[in-house]
Design a protein around this motif. Structure first.
Motif, PDB file in Angstrom:
ATOM      1  N   ILE A  20      -6.431  -0.380  -6.594  1.00 36.80           N
ATOM      2  CA  ILE A  20      -6.977   0.937  -6.226  1.00 36.80           C
ATOM      3  C   ILE A  20      -6.532   1.345  -4.821  1.00 36.80           C
ATOM      4  O   ILE A  20      -7.037   2.292  -4.260  1.00 36.80           O
ATOM      5  CB  ILE A  20      -8.518   0.986  -6.348  1.00 36.80           C
ATOM      6  N   THR A  21      -5.568   0.598  -4.302  1.00 32.24           N
ATOM      7  CA  THR A  21      -5.051   0.961  -2.983  1.00 32.24           C
ATOM      8  C   THR A  21      -3.704   1.689  -3.105  1.00 32.24           C
ATOM      9  O   THR A  21      -2.968   1.813  -2.132  1.00 32.24           O
ATOM     10  CB  THR A  21      -4.899  -0.291  -2.098  1.00 32.24           C
ATOM     11  N   GLU A  76      -4.013   8.470   5.346  1.00 34.52           N
ATOM     12  CA  GLU A  76      -3.883   7.482   4.274  1.00 34.52           C
ATOM     13  C   GLU A  76      -4.962   7.665   3.213  1.00 34.52           C
ATOM     14  O   GLU A  76      -6.057   7.121   3.323  1.00 34.52           O
ATOM     15  CB  GLU A  76      -3.924   6.063   4.827  1.00 34.52           C
ATOM     16  N   THR A  84      -5.634   6.645  -0.163  1.00 32.62           N
ATOM     17  CA  THR A  84      -5.329   5.839  -1.335  1.00 32.62           C
ATOM     18  C   THR A  84      -6.253   6.290  -2.458  1.00 32.62           C
ATOM     19  O   THR A  84      -7.165   7.088  -2.240  1.00 32.62           O
ATOM     20  CB  THR A  84      -5.584   4.357  -1.051  1.00 32.62           C
ATOM     21  N   TYR A 117      -1.114   4.839  -3.504  1.00 33.14           N
ATOM     22  CA  TYR A 117      -1.114   6.197  -2.939  1.00 33.14           C
ATOM     23  C   TYR A 117      -1.352   7.209  -4.054  1.00 33.14           C
ATOM     24  O   TYR A 117      -0.926   7.016  -5.201  1.00 33.14           O
ATOM     25  CB  TYR A 117       0.232   6.508  -2.283  1.00 33.14           C
TER      26      TYR A 117
END
Lengths: 338, 357
Positions: free
Chosen positions: B118-119, B162, B164, B121
């Motif tokens: 789940i990290t 960021e 994600t 992009y």
């Protein structure tokens, strides 16, 4: 019979109290009390200290007879199977979805079977294994530090007494296992002091451990997120992007499994030991049967619906066995003496 | 003897724990880039992944469609040699149509399975999704490598914050802040390009975007900067460009009488200024004043745009919700935010002039 040093005693108590609910208590508490939950936990901490203080003051009067002792064994059996069912459900969804649950269950209970057929010292020293794991767990938690949102702690509304009371009920889950204080206290060496500073240090460690877990998840997830996340600590670790491992949550899960195995083993030990104080030592056959019964019952309970029910019931049962029964036994003992 | 037999049976069964869940790389295909769009009332997914054959690596694409994201994936599996595996997904591209309606629903499948990453992009793309997997221009590399590197660089240089997949869902579930995601288009040369960021309101893409430099400045306003944050301005009076690198930002928010006042103190270094003379204290102060005015102007523009689109991407709502319940309880925060007077003050402080004055 066995004796305990003060450190062994507190370490056992710590594992009894943290091993069962540490992973899951945050979600339900935050769900009912929202941002109030951290204030509520401070209040719960004071209550917990009061309970430990009273237990220490009156522990000599706590001498349950065979009937009450067997009620406690039934209660601990219930805690073991409900906890084991929950662990296995969690392992099945996070770690081994295709592995038959009876295999993971048997593996966990197998360790207990080995330890419980050995000398009591084996069991008493088992919690030492988790000590090196705690710094790793704390380190993993602190990796989430840059993503914490401090405004998530507010607003606080302590006048919302309904949510406060509900929260105070759910927070009782973190007290589960506190009655072991009464059962184990008499084995602490007579020359070792428990009251005062040592008790306060234990209380502070208990409080910090649970409070840190609660604060981290509260600062990490928005309130609406708790409706979707039942194991917020595991999810928090899953959110972390690190270069040395793909899934940080698995690291924690393995730490937690070891922790759980030890917790189950010492709970089973207490069932066997308390029975032993009234009757002759149970045979190995009895111990094996007891373990088989635990595996079968917890396998049956390891579904989402059943876990929901037993988690609810366990808090009521805990209140009865850590407040009501100790009070009755202590008071009856006092009258008997008079 | 009986004990030995029992032990021989029991011990191997313990070590079998986990064998049921064994998953070998030879049985699956790792998908690093995936795209989701809708087509004819169905969810359509595109996948780009490397395949290995006779010790050589080649890149393939496939697609699938179905009633949901997961069913589209299953559909794609019918045409691939090995099952598609998303445990190492690096980029998920979502069409603007989906983002305008059901982004959260499409992400459900990634959060339900613990093996999924789940990290990864997350980015919004405009236009035909197929074009992003078969770009008309020459990328000089494969799609499966291009997007992860493109977005990683964008985060590093603060072109985007960021966001994600995990971070995005957290914001989608948060009533006190709105989501912004990288916004990609295909440029005139047929190359996918980060155009800026897409603005969301109530978890849905509004159709409005912030352009490249605005997106960088929005990151500064949020105090979410990458490793390098560079901004360029044209200084008319001195007939010179000036490029600065932001060192750090301090933000102080004051909320009172139904208005918000925000003070930013931004420390920066100069990385380009052909006009020179930065050894003069007066010029340094003049530069600071010029940049303070320019950046304030840009910040005001960003606030106006986000207010017009009811999209509180800066997260003013977080402080309001935490400490100003009266204002928060006025009603829907997006509505309140859109009409709220917000005053921004910027103080730029030149800390370094680099090695050339």
């Amino acid at each position: 019979m066995f004796t305990l040093s003060r450190i062994q005693f507190f370490l056992l108590l710590f594992v009894f109290q943290t091993g069962t609910v540490f992973l899951s208590f945050q979600s339900r508490l935050i769900d009912v009390s929202g941002t109030n939950s951290w204030v509520l936990f401070i209040l719960a901490g004071l209550l917990h200290y009061l309970q430990l203080f009273l237990f220490e003051k009156f522990h000599k009067r706590f001498n349950p007879g065979p009937f009450v002792s067997h009620l406690y064994i039934v209660y601990w059996f219930f805690i073991i199977v409900s906890f084991l069912a929950y662990i296995n459900y969690t392992i099945a969804i996070w770690l081994f979805p295709n592995t038959p649950q009876i295999v993971t269950m048997a593996f966990m209970v197998g360790v207990s079977l080995y330890a419980n057929t050995r000398k009591p010292e084996t069991l008493i020293n088992l919690p030492v294994i988790i000590l090196p794991m705690i710094p790793f767990f704390v380190l993993f938690l602190f990796m989430a530090l840059p993503e914490l949102v401090w405004t998530y702690l507010f607003p606080i509304d302590v006048t919302d007494y309904k949510s406060m009371l509900k929260g105070l009920f759910f927070v009782q889950a973190t007290f589960i296992g506190v009655e072991m204080f009464l059962f184990l206290r008499k084995y602490v060496k007579a020359d070792e002091k428990v009251n005062g500073k040592p008790l306060f240090i234990y209380q502070s460690i208990w409080f910090l451990f649970f409070f840190t877990g609660l604060i981290f998840v509260l600062l990490f997830f928005p309130l609406n997120g708790f409706k979707f996340v039942t194991e917020p600590l595991l999810y928090l670790l899953k959110f972390q992007k690190v270069t040395f491992v793909e899934r940080l949550d698995l690291f924690f899960l393995f730490i937690w499994i070891s922790w759980s195995i030890i917790t189950i083993s010492i709970y089973i030990f207490m069932c066997i030991h308390v029975r032993k104080t009234h009757y002759k030592s149970p045979s190995n056959r009895f111990i094996i049967l007891f373990h088989v019964l635990i595996v079968i019952t917890s396998t049956f309970l390891a579904t989402k619906d059943r876990i929901e029910i037993i988690r609810q019931v366990s808090i009521y049962a805990h209140i009865v066995f850590s407040v009501f029964f100790p009070a009755v036994v202590i008071l009856m003992n006092r009258r008997g003496k008079q | 003897m009986r004990k030995v037999v029992l032990a021989l049976l029991a011990i191997p069964s313990i070590f079998l724990g986990g064998c049921w869940d064994e998953s070998q790389y030879k049985d699956v295909t790792i998908v690093p880039v995936m795209g989701i769009t809708t087509s004819g009332g169905q969810v359509k997914e595109f996948f780009s992944y490397p395949t290995f054959h006779n010790d050589t690596i080649s890149y393939t694409q496939s697609e699938g469609s179905g009633i949901s994201g997961r069913s589209a994936r299953e559909d794609a599996n019918h045409r691939t040699m090995e099952a598609l595996d998303f445990t190492h997904l690096e980029v998920l591209l979502v069409s603007s149509e989906i983002a305008k309606n059901e982004l959260h629903e499409q992400l459900d499948m990634f959060f339900r399975s613990p093996r999924n990453r789940i990290t990864s992009y997350l980015a919004i793309v405009e236009g035909d999704m197929e074009q992003y997997f078969k770009p008309p221009g020459d990328l000089n590399t494969e799609v499966a490598d291009f997007y992860p590197e493109l977005l990683r660089t964008a985060v590093l240089y603060s072109y985007i914050t960021e966001n994600t997949m995990g971070e995005s869902v957290k914001i989608l579930l948060d009533d006190t802040i709105d989501l912004s995601l990288p916004y990609l288009t295909i440029n005139d040369n047929g190359i996918p390009t980060i155009e800026g960021i897409a603005l969301f309101s109530h978890g849905k893409y509004t159709g409005a975007t912030l352009k490249k430099q605005e997106a960088v400045l929005a990151g500064v306003m949020k105090k979410q900067q990458g490793k390098y944050t560079r901004l360029s301005f044209h200084w008319k009076e001195r007939d010179s460009p000036i490029t600065i690198e932001i060192i750090n930002t301090r933000r102080k928010m004051k909320i009172s009488n139904d208005r918000i006042s925000v003070n930013y103190v931004i420390n920066f270094s100069v990385v380009e200024f052909p006009n020179n003379n930065l050894n003069s204290k007066n010029i340094r102060r003049e530069t600071e004043n010029f940049l303070s005015a320019e950046i304030k102007k840009d910040f005001d523009k960003i606030i106006k745009k986000t207010q017009e689109n009811k999209s509180d991407i800066i997260g003013f709502g977080r402080t309001v919700h935490a400490f100003h319940q009266k204002m928060w309880n006025k009603g829907d925060w997006s509505e309140t935010y859109s009409t709220l007077p917000i005053e921004v003050n910027v103080t730029m402080k030149m800390k370094r002039t680099s090695i050339y004055d």
